[in-house]
Design an enzyme around this catalytic site. Structure first.
Site, mmCIF file in Angstrom:
data_model
loop_
_atom_site.group_PDB
_atom_site.id
_atom_site.type_symbol
_atom_site.label_atom_id
_atom_site.label_comp_id
_atom_site.label_asym_id
_atom_site.label_seq_id
_atom_site.Cartn_x
_atom_site.Cartn_y
_atom_site.Cartn_z
ATOM 1 N N SER A 173 49.453 33.346 37.445
ATOM 2 C CA SER A 173 48.674 34.373 38.129
ATOM 3 C C SER A 173 48.627 34.087 39.622
ATOM 4 O O SER A 173 48.572 32.928 40.036
ATOM 5 C CB SER A 173 47.263 34.415 37.539
ATOM 6 O OG SER A 173 46.320 33.957 38.485
ATOM 7 N N LYS A 174 48.637 35.182 40.400
ATOM 8 C CA LYS A 174 48.725 34.939 41.837
ATOM 9 C C LYS A 174 47.425 34.395 42.394
ATOM 10 O O LYS A 174 47.407 33.841 43.476
ATOM 11 C CB LYS A 174 49.203 36.185 42.582
ATOM 12 C CG LYS A 174 48.308 37.384 42.512
ATOM 13 C CD LYS A 174 48.915 38.486 43.368
ATOM 14 C CE LYS A 174 48.244 39.805 43.090
ATOM 15 N NZ LYS A 174 49.006 40.950 43.517
ATOM 16 N N ARG A 175 46.339 34.532 41.652
ATOM 17 C CA ARG A 175 45.079 33.974 42.149
ATOM 18 C C ARG A 175 45.009 32.471 41.881
ATOM 19 O O ARG A 175 44.405 31.731 42.629
ATOM 20 C CB ARG A 175 43.887 34.678 41.492
ATOM 21 C CG ARG A 175 43.403 35.862 42.318
ATOM 22 C CD ARG A 175 42.438 36.719 41.553
ATOM 23 N NE ARG A 175 43.065 37.377 40.426
ATOM 24 C CZ ARG A 175 43.846 38.461 40.546
ATOM 25 N NH1 ARG A 175 44.069 38.991 41.722
ATOM 26 N NH2 ARG A 175 44.411 39.017 39.484
ATOM 27 N N ARG A 176 45.666 32.016 40.827
ATOM 28 C CA ARG A 176 45.501 30.625 40.431
ATOM 29 C C ARG A 176 46.744 29.776 40.734
ATOM 30 O O ARG A 176 46.641 28.611 41.095
ATOM 31 C CB ARG A 176 45.207 30.596 38.920
ATOM 32 C CG ARG A 176 44.848 29.270 38.351
ATOM 33 C CD ARG A 176 44.712 29.367 36.845
ATOM 34 N NE ARG A 176 45.810 30.136 36.273
ATOM 35 C CZ ARG A 176 45.660 31.086 35.341
ATOM 36 N NH1 ARG A 176 44.476 31.355 34.861
ATOM 37 N NH2 ARG A 176 46.710 31.753 34.886
#
Ligand code: GLU
Length: 469
Positions: free
Chosen positions: A234-237
């Protein structure tokens, strides 16, 4: 029939490594089949799209070898809006779709459940088009939708379990599911190779192909890419942007070789292979459908091997963006006029064997270009012990008189200084290294001192000695 594949990213963020993997698989498949690779930018979500993301996609593709001008497109989905609307109208006029003005709350109130899908309430109520009226596809009540998937066999879906899904919103704008199908249809796409995340869309989309009277494409849903905890990247993590890897100094060759190993491997026990072998041996049908682990540690190791395999002159060229700070790469700590290309060339072969990513070149060579080294204080405290002052004094005296100033003489001289104090070379050279380079680890010390030169070496050793008073 000419095979036509497409890569259809949405320009809503940095370019995801999973997307790069799908792009490469499409690219190779087209090449192997003598087919055409089409690039389509799915830019209909105006609120989330930015032109710079599109440029990012084009340059990231370029970087991994899918270069501008060598494919068809880019086409922009937004340019096809007329076709999307026309298809929606056709589906309505042929009775395959109907209007509905139910809100989510209406459906919940009727079904008594917030989890229930749409209940078909408006199927036969004859509501016409109008503001706030969504267009829904009338899914068949019975039968099966069989998706022919080169990787997954024949995933089969019961039509009665597929709700009457929305194909155009209340403002008349067609949704992704329909736009994506219409574009594939207009562009003559024969094979849709895309991420597994889209598999739930596929039966719905295949029903749209059927309803629009065109033979559906062959599908291939390539595995989801996961992190070490088996979570979808995921691009957030997670670090997912291809650009981030590029800026850190991964080589395009290493990156694309690694990406192709997500769910597939060449014959034999090989993993690092020339691109031509991958182009030859890759078989879409052989891709493992299970989630593919994106292992950054392994990628680093791969990259180190690719770096070591470069001819030195190419390694020197490849380092330039980090030595000068170009594009999105931060400038190095030295001033441009402090850089010395000859000194760099002299140590480049030593650095080449040690780097996992090219950005690591900077901390390895900054001591050569900065007027005084960047001292890592933790390293200093750990290294400068009782006896370091005496050792530096002796080394300074020995180096002042040393002839010739070369790595071999430097080594034997320092070895002798250490031996007089009962110290092995490792312990003897540690304070000298910290004094001269500011760090405890780095390029081989004596070669570094040879290139740095006598005066600069001695100045730094004397400065360190003064700090120890
Ligand atoms: N635009 C979609 C995405 O970026 C791709 C859809 C597809 O490949 O069919 O996920």
């Amino acid at each position: 029939m000419t095979v036509r594949v497409r890569f259809a990213p949405s320009p809503t963020g940095m370019f995801h490594v999973g997307g790069a993997r799908s792009a490469l698989q499409n690219w190779i498949y087209a090449k192997q089949q003598g087919g055409v690779f089409v690039l389509r930018i799915e830019d209909t979500d105006a609120a989330r799209n930015k032109p710079e993301w599109t440029e990012g996609i084009l340059s990231a593709l370029d970087w991994i070898g899918i270069s501008r001008g060598s494919y068809e497109g880019p086409y922009f989905q937004s340019a096809n809006a007329g076709e999307h609307r026309a298809a929606a109208t056709r589906l309505y006029e042929s009775g395959r779709a109907y209007y509905c003005d139910c809100t989510r709350e209406d459906v919940q109130a009727r079904t008594g459940s917030q989890y229930q899908g749409y209940d078909g309430y408006h199927r036969d109520l004859g509501l016409g088009p109008g503001p706030g009226h969504a267009l829904r596809f009338r899914t068949p009540d019975e039968g099966l939708t069989v998706v022919v998937d080169l990787i997954r066999g024949e995933p089969t879906f019961e039509n009665k379990l597929i709700e009457d899904f929305v194909i155009a919103r209340g403002d008349g704008s067609p949704v992704f599911l329909l736009a994506n199908v219409v574009d594939d249809m207009t562009m003559g796409i024969t094979h849709v190779i895309r991420a597994e995340e889209h598999l739930p869309n596929t039966p719905k989309q295949q029903l749209l192909w059927d309803a629009l009277g065109v033979k559906p494409p062959v599908w291939a849903h390539v595995p989801v890419v996961v992190n070490e905890k088996r979570q979808k990247l995921s691009k957030r993590r997670d670090k997912v942007a291809l650009e981030a890897y590029r800026d850190e100094g991964y080589l395009a060759g290493a990156m694309r070789n690694y990406l192709m190993l997500l769910g597939w491997a060449p014959s034999g026990d090989r993993e690092i292979v020339p691109w031509s072998v991958i182009e030859d041996e890759f078989r879409l049908e052989e891709v493992n459908p299970s989630p593919a682990f994106f292992d950054e540690k392994k990628l680093r190791a791969f990259n180190g091997e690719y770096i070591r395999a470069l001819p030195v002159s190419e390694f020197v060229d490849a380092c330039q963006p980090w030595l000068t700070g170009t594009g999105t790469i931060a400038p190095p700590p030295w001033q441009p006029e402090e850089f010395d290309a000859d000194a760099f060339a002299a140590v480049a072969p030593l650095a080449q064997t040690r780097l996992a990513v090219l950005s690591e070149i900077v901390p390895n060579v900054d001591f050569l270009f900065l007027a005084s080294p960047l001292i890592d204080e933790a390293a200093w405290t750990k290294t400068m012990k009782d006896g370091s002052a005496d050792l530096l004094d002796a080394a300074i005296a020995a180096f002042e008189a040393l002839e010739p100033w070369d790595a071999e003489s430097l080594k034997s001289t320092l070895e002798a200084v250490g031996a007089e104090r009962g110290l092995k070379l490792g312990k003897t050279q540690a304070p000298v290294r910290v004094a001269v380079t500011g760090r405890t680890v780095g390029l081989p010390l004596f070669e570094s001192l040879e290139v740095l030169g006598r005066e600069r070496t001695l100045t730094r050793m004397r400065a360190a000695r003064l700090r120890l008073v």
